[in-house]
Motif scaffolding. Structure first.
Motif, mmCIF file in Angstrom:
data_model
loop_
_atom_site.group_PDB
_atom_site.id
_atom_site.type_symbol
_atom_site.label_atom_id
_atom_site.label_comp_id
_atom_site.label_asym_id
_atom_site.label_seq_id
_atom_site.Cartn_x
_atom_site.Cartn_y
_atom_site.Cartn_z
ATOM 1 N N MET A 130 0.839 -1.178 0.000
ATOM 2 C CA MET A 130 0.000 0.000 0.000
ATOM 3 C C MET A 130 0.881 1.237 0.000
ATOM 4 O O MET A 130 1.879 1.300 0.682
ATOM 5 C CB MET A 130 -0.880 -0.034 1.247
ATOM 6 N N LYS A 164 -15.374 2.316 -2.150
ATOM 7 C CA LYS A 164 -14.208 2.105 -3.014
ATOM 8 C C LYS A 164 -14.085 3.230 -4.027
ATOM 9 O O LYS A 164 -12.989 3.692 -4.319
ATOM 10 C CB LYS A 164 -14.298 0.762 -3.740
ATOM 11 N N THR A 213 -5.747 -2.963 -9.312
ATOM 12 C CA THR A 213 -5.532 -4.080 -8.383
ATOM 13 C C THR A 213 -4.828 -3.618 -7.108
ATOM 14 O O THR A 213 -5.178 -4.067 -6.021
ATOM 15 C CB THR A 213 -4.698 -5.202 -9.044
ATOM 16 N N GLU A 214 -3.873 -2.694 -7.250
ATOM 17 C CA GLU A 214 -3.179 -2.163 -6.067
ATOM 18 C C GLU A 214 -4.144 -1.359 -5.199
ATOM 19 O O GLU A 214 -4.144 -1.463 -3.970
ATOM 20 C CB GLU A 214 -1.999 -1.288 -6.498
ATOM 21 N N ALA A 262 -7.395 -1.769 -5.023
ATOM 22 C CA ALA A 262 -8.319 -2.715 -4.396
ATOM 23 C C ALA A 262 -7.673 -3.394 -3.190
ATOM 24 O O ALA A 262 -8.316 -3.581 -2.147
ATOM 25 C CB ALA A 262 -8.786 -3.760 -5.416
ATOM 26 N N LYS A 263 -6.389 -3.763 -3.305
ATOM 27 C CA LYS A 263 -5.674 -4.382 -2.176
ATOM 28 C C LYS A 263 -5.547 -3.408 -1.015
ATOM 29 O O LYS A 263 -5.751 -3.775 0.139
ATOM 30 C CB LYS A 263 -4.282 -4.844 -2.605
ATOM 31 N N ALA A 264 -5.206 -2.157 -1.325
ATOM 32 C CA ALA A 264 -5.065 -1.145 -0.285
ATOM 33 C C ALA A 264 -6.400 -0.913 0.411
ATOM 34 O O ALA A 264 -6.468 -0.856 1.647
ATOM 35 C CB ALA A 264 -4.543 0.163 -0.883
ATOM 36 N N SER A 281 -8.947 -2.990 0.635
ATOM 37 C CA SER A 281 -9.277 -4.183 1.430
ATOM 38 C C SER A 281 -8.495 -4.228 2.739
ATOM 39 O O SER A 281 -9.021 -4.664 3.767
ATOM 40 C CB SER A 281 -9.007 -5.456 0.630
ATOM 41 N N ALA A 282 -7.252 -3.769 2.707
ATOM 42 C CA ALA A 282 -6.441 -3.755 3.925
ATOM 43 C C ALA A 282 -7.010 -2.774 4.947
ATOM 44 O O ALA A 282 -6.945 -3.020 6.158
ATOM 45 C CB ALA A 282 -4.999 -3.385 3.588
ATOM 46 N N THR A 319 -11.217 -3.398 7.419
ATOM 47 C CA THR A 319 -10.936 -4.569 8.262
ATOM 48 C C THR A 319 -12.171 -5.408 8.580
ATOM 49 O O THR A 319 -12.046 -6.595 8.835
ATOM 50 C CB THR A 319 -10.258 -4.142 9.580
#
Length: 185
Positions: free
Chosen positions: A1, A62, A79-80, A82-84, A86-87, A90
């Motif tokens: 992230m 989002k 994709t980056e 979305a990962k950030a 999601s992190a 919580t």
């Protein structure tokens, strides 16, 4: 992230457009600036959260997160992003609430450091002379979408101007920016 400081959240979208290289005056003032870091208080984090929460529903979607990153000049691959997101999310409900947001801010590192504040100072110091005038303040606020008369900007300057010269220098700006923050241990 991608790591992003609190100051970048507040001023990051304008740094690329408005920042100037430090002047000799600013370089001299840096030696008087503390190297401490500071933690933003709840009211400041709420202000930033509310800027992200554009539809004012009390949570960041989002799409709102993605839009905020674009405004701040923090473009990242889908994709980056979305990962950030999601992190940060919580509880997995697809939104970032204020509790998750504050946790993210607290976990991002050491808080706001002197370099972050100096970068924010340069956003306002349009002519690079190491001082912020009421005229410069008004121009930057206008670019940020805020309405403020020159007289109101002069009043804001006077409220921070410790030496009475009608301008804000780096030390006065540092005092103003950290007044409500707690030093990190």
């Amino acid at each position: 992230m991608s790591r992003m400081s609190f100051i970048e959240f507040k001023y990051g979208g304008f740094q690329k457009k408005l920042s100037r290289k430090p002047t000799h005056q600013l370089e001299r003032q840096k030696s008087n600036v503390s190297s401490k870091t500071y933690q933003p208080n709840v009211e400041e984090m709420k202000w930033v959260f509310d800027k992200f929460d554009t539809n004012k529903d009390g949570k960041i979607s989002k799409e709102e997160y993605k839009s905020a990153l674009k405004v701040l000049g923090k473009g990242m691959a889908e994709t980056e992003m979305a990962k950030a997101f999601s992190a940060i999310d919580t509880d997995g409900d697809g939104f970032v609430n204020f509790k998750e947001f504050t946790e993210m801010m607290r976990n991002m590192g050491e808080g706001v450091n002197a370099n972050d504040i100096q970068s924010a100072f340069r956003v306002y110091d349009l002519d690079g002379d190491g001082k912020i005038s009421a005229e410069e303040l008004m121009k930057v606020l206008k670019k940020m979408g805020e309405r403020c008369s020159l007289d109101s900007c002069r009043k804001m300057i006077r409220a921070v101007d410790a030496d009475g010269d009608g301008l804000i220098d780096m030390n006065e700006f540092m005092t103003m920016m950290t007044r409500t923050m707690k030093p990190s241990k």
